[in-house]
Each structure stands twice: as structure tokens, then as C-alpha cells.
Design a protein around this motif. Sequence first.
Motif, mmCIF file in Angstrom:
data_model
loop_
_atom_site.group_PDB
_atom_site.id
_atom_site.type_symbol
_atom_site.label_atom_id
_atom_site.label_comp_id
_atom_site.label_asym_id
_atom_site.label_seq_id
_atom_site.Cartn_x
_atom_site.Cartn_y
_atom_site.Cartn_z
ATOM 1 N N VAL A 195 24.753 -15.883 25.448
ATOM 2 C CA VAL A 195 25.012 -16.769 24.938
ATOM 3 C C VAL A 195 23.369 -18.508 25.088
ATOM 4 C CG1 VAL A 195 27.316 -19.085 25.481
ATOM 5 C CG2 VAL A 195 27.035 -15.981 25.702
ATOM 6 N N ASP A 196 23.360 -18.961 23.765
ATOM 7 C CA ASP A 196 22.824 -19.981 23.857
ATOM 8 C C ASP A 196 22.818 -20.979 25.125
ATOM 9 O OD1 ASP A 196 21.059 -21.490 22.422
ATOM 10 O OD2 ASP A 196 21.882 -23.272 22.087
ATOM 11 N N GLU A 197 24.623 -21.098 25.047
ATOM 12 C CA GLU A 197 24.481 -22.316 26.535
ATOM 13 C C GLU A 197 24.161 -21.948 27.806
ATOM 14 O OE1 GLU A 197 25.361 -26.751 26.561
ATOM 15 O OE2 GLU A 197 25.546 -25.393 24.734
ATOM 16 N N LYS A 200 20.089 -22.643 27.891
ATOM 17 C CA LYS A 200 19.902 -23.470 28.014
ATOM 18 C C LYS A 200 19.513 -24.035 29.670
ATOM 19 C CE LYS A 200 21.361 -25.163 23.250
ATOM 20 N NZ LYS A 200 22.430 -26.184 22.873
ATOM 21 N N ASP A 201 20.599 -23.849 29.974
ATOM 22 C CA ASP A 201 21.095 -23.898 31.765
ATOM 23 C C ASP A 201 20.228 -23.553 32.227
ATOM 24 O OD1 ASP A 201 23.417 -24.603 33.900
ATOM 25 O OD2 ASP A 201 22.461 -23.023 34.074
ATOM 26 N N ASN A 203 16.732 -22.372 31.462
ATOM 27 C CA ASN A 203 15.643 -23.395 31.082
ATOM 28 C C ASN A 203 15.698 -24.856 32.223
ATOM 29 O OD1 ASN A 203 13.998 -21.417 28.922
ATOM 30 N ND2 ASN A 203 15.330 -21.697 27.693
ATOM 31 N N ASN A 204 16.633 -25.246 31.735
ATOM 32 C CA ASN A 204 16.250 -26.890 32.060
ATOM 33 C C ASN A 204 15.955 -26.698 33.638
ATOM 34 O OD1 ASN A 204 17.451 -27.665 30.450
ATOM 35 N ND2 ASN A 204 19.569 -27.734 30.842
ATOM 36 N N ARG A 205 16.250 -25.507 34.270
ATOM 37 C CA ARG A 205 15.797 -24.986 36.416
ATOM 38 C C ARG A 205 14.228 -24.174 35.699
ATOM 39 N NH1 ARG A 205 21.226 -24.368 38.875
ATOM 40 N NH2 ARG A 205 22.720 -24.380 37.036
ATOM 41 N N LEU A 206 13.913 -23.865 35.215
ATOM 42 C CA LEU A 206 12.782 -23.183 35.095
ATOM 43 C C LEU A 206 11.310 -24.886 34.568
ATOM 44 C CD1 LEU A 206 13.282 -20.388 32.819
ATOM 45 C CD2 LEU A 206 12.666 -20.315 35.442
ATOM 46 N N PRO A 207 10.494 -24.530 35.128
ATOM 47 C CA PRO A 207 9.000 -25.014 35.060
ATOM 48 C C PRO A 207 8.478 -24.670 33.138
ATOM 49 C CG PRO A 207 8.317 -23.955 36.248
ATOM 50 C CD PRO A 207 9.994 -23.636 36.284
ATOM 51 N N THR A 275 14.517 -17.358 39.837
ATOM 52 C CA THR A 275 15.208 -18.701 39.339
ATOM 53 C C THR A 275 16.589 -17.909 39.307
ATOM 54 O OG1 THR A 275 13.286 -19.704 38.975
ATOM 55 C CG2 THR A 275 15.527 -20.557 38.479
ATOM 56 N N LEU A 276 16.643 -17.170 38.700
ATOM 57 C CA LEU A 276 18.357 -16.273 38.846
ATOM 58 C C LEU A 276 18.298 -15.913 39.458
ATOM 59 C CD1 LEU A 276 17.644 -14.470 35.365
ATOM 60 C CD2 LEU A 276 19.400 -16.432 35.592
#
Length: 312
Positions: A195-197, A200-201, A203-207, A275-276
Motif C-alpha cells: 500500500v502506497d500510504e 510513504k510512512d 520513507n518519512n522515517r528514512l534518510p 528502521t522497520l
Amino acid sequence: MKSVQIVVALGATVFGAGVLLYIYKRRKDNFSKPSDKDWQYAGTLEEIILYPIRSCYGIELNEASCKKNGIQCGDLKDRQLFLVDDQNTPLFAGSHPKMWQIKSKLIDIDEIEVTAPNMEPLVLNIHKITYGRKEVIKCYGGSSISVIECDSEYGNWFSKFLLQKESGLTLFVCPFLGKIPFRKNLDLNPYMVMVDESIKDLNNRLPNKVHHWQFRGNFLIKNTNLPAFSEDNWKWMRIGNETIFRYKAPCYRCILPNVNPFTCERSPEFEPLKTLKKYRMKPGQIEPEMGIYFNIHKEGVIKLGDEVYVII
């Protein structure tokens, strides 16, 4: 004293029966036949990807048939072909990142052209490479499956590219299963949904952002009005008007998403897995969750742009 023991035994039996009844009712409630009034809009189908060769580059489709064992395009099935080394170990891109450079193109309903840098194209016709060859039982990761071993010329092509050797790899065809149980029985689940959302979540946490292809989903759902990771609670999913899927399990992530599909390089920061593990782990787990597996409930044909509905 004896009467007390009988009472205790009866009590334990009743309690055990009650627990089993509770589990049965809960499972029945979760997976009872979906009702039309329960569906809610979840987005649109943005991508359909067929992986003819396990762990190699996928083929983007405009439409596909959804069968019991996974996506099917003509006679080609998802992850129908796979490679095994001389130690009887199936290859995957987590340990062999160059597999991402092996690309397939549809030629006919039963045929693909396989290419890789500095290699002559290889044509694989599913019927030709299996004609006259008997099925054999092989054991991988503790699971026995029926497979067909292809002629050595096909495995040698992959050996030259991946191993820089004349031989060492064998190409197999799995005639019935869309996915092979290499790591866990969960890999038997035919459909993996991203799911794209939720991407995005993450990616917002990744450098450095990652591409959703790193998770090798069959479907990408976009334009959802639901929060990130709401798919964790989807019991049913319908794509278009007829094709219905039933939730089976989360996808537990290994090192494979750490490989960039465009550069074929592993992340030196061990991302996105690191991160996951910080926020997508449940108690007792050793691997984080990202994406969900579905089984087919009602077969059908799906197309890009189809609306997606779910039951939570």
C-alpha cells in the motif's frame, strides 16, 4: 477424593471446549463470507507485477488473471521458475543482488525473453523446457514440492551471469505453485500486497527513500483514504467488481528489501530493515512486518485503475 478429581477433570474439559469454541467462532467471524454492505473503499490498483523467475526483475502488466496459485498471464505464472545452486539452495536476490539485473519480457502466452548485461538473450518457453521431463520431489527449507528440472543449458546461462562460471545453477519449474516455500510456509501465499500510504510512512522515517519494488509486491494500491498500515487489519479485499481475496498473513521481512533494484547494491546502513525493526515488530518476532499476503477467494481478471474495496 475421587469425586473431586472427576469434577476437576470435567471442569478442565469444559474449559478446553470453551476455548476451542471461542477460537472457532472468532475465526468464523473473521472469515465468514463477505457481505456487500461491509465493503469500504480503499484506493485504486496502481501496479500489477508478475515475477516469472523468483527473485529476478518483474514484468509490469496492464491486466492479469488471478488464479488459485497467483497471478497468471497466459500460461505464465508468478514465480513459476526458480534457480538452485549445487548445494541444493534456492537463490534469492538478498544473497545474489545481481538477480535484479535479470529481466524478462513477454513474447507469447507461454514464452518470455530473458536478458542480462553482456549476455545473449535467452528464450524460455514454459511448454518447451518441460516437455517430456518428469516431475520430481525436492525438499527446500523443510518443505517437499513437486518440480521439473530443466535442461542444463538453461541453468548454465544463469551460471555464467551470476557466478561467472560455466555451470553451477539449475533452473526448475514448479508446475502447480505460484510461490515456493523457501524460507517459510508463508511464501506459499499467492498474492503479496503493498500500500502506497505505508511506503510513504516508511520513507518519512528514512534518510534515503526506498522504492516499493524493493518489497516485491504483486499489487500496489494507491489513492487510499485510509491511514498507513491499515492493511494490517484487512480481512477481505476486492479488486474491481468480481475478484475477491482473503487475508492470510503478514509478510515478515528478511534482508531482501535492503537491495536497491536499480543499482543492485545492498544498503550499507542496513536500511530499510533497520528502521522497520524499530516500529514494525511485534513481541516475540525476529523480523518486521511490511505488506500482507492474500489467498484468492473468487477468481477473476483485474486491470490497472480498478477500484479496491476492503473489509476490516
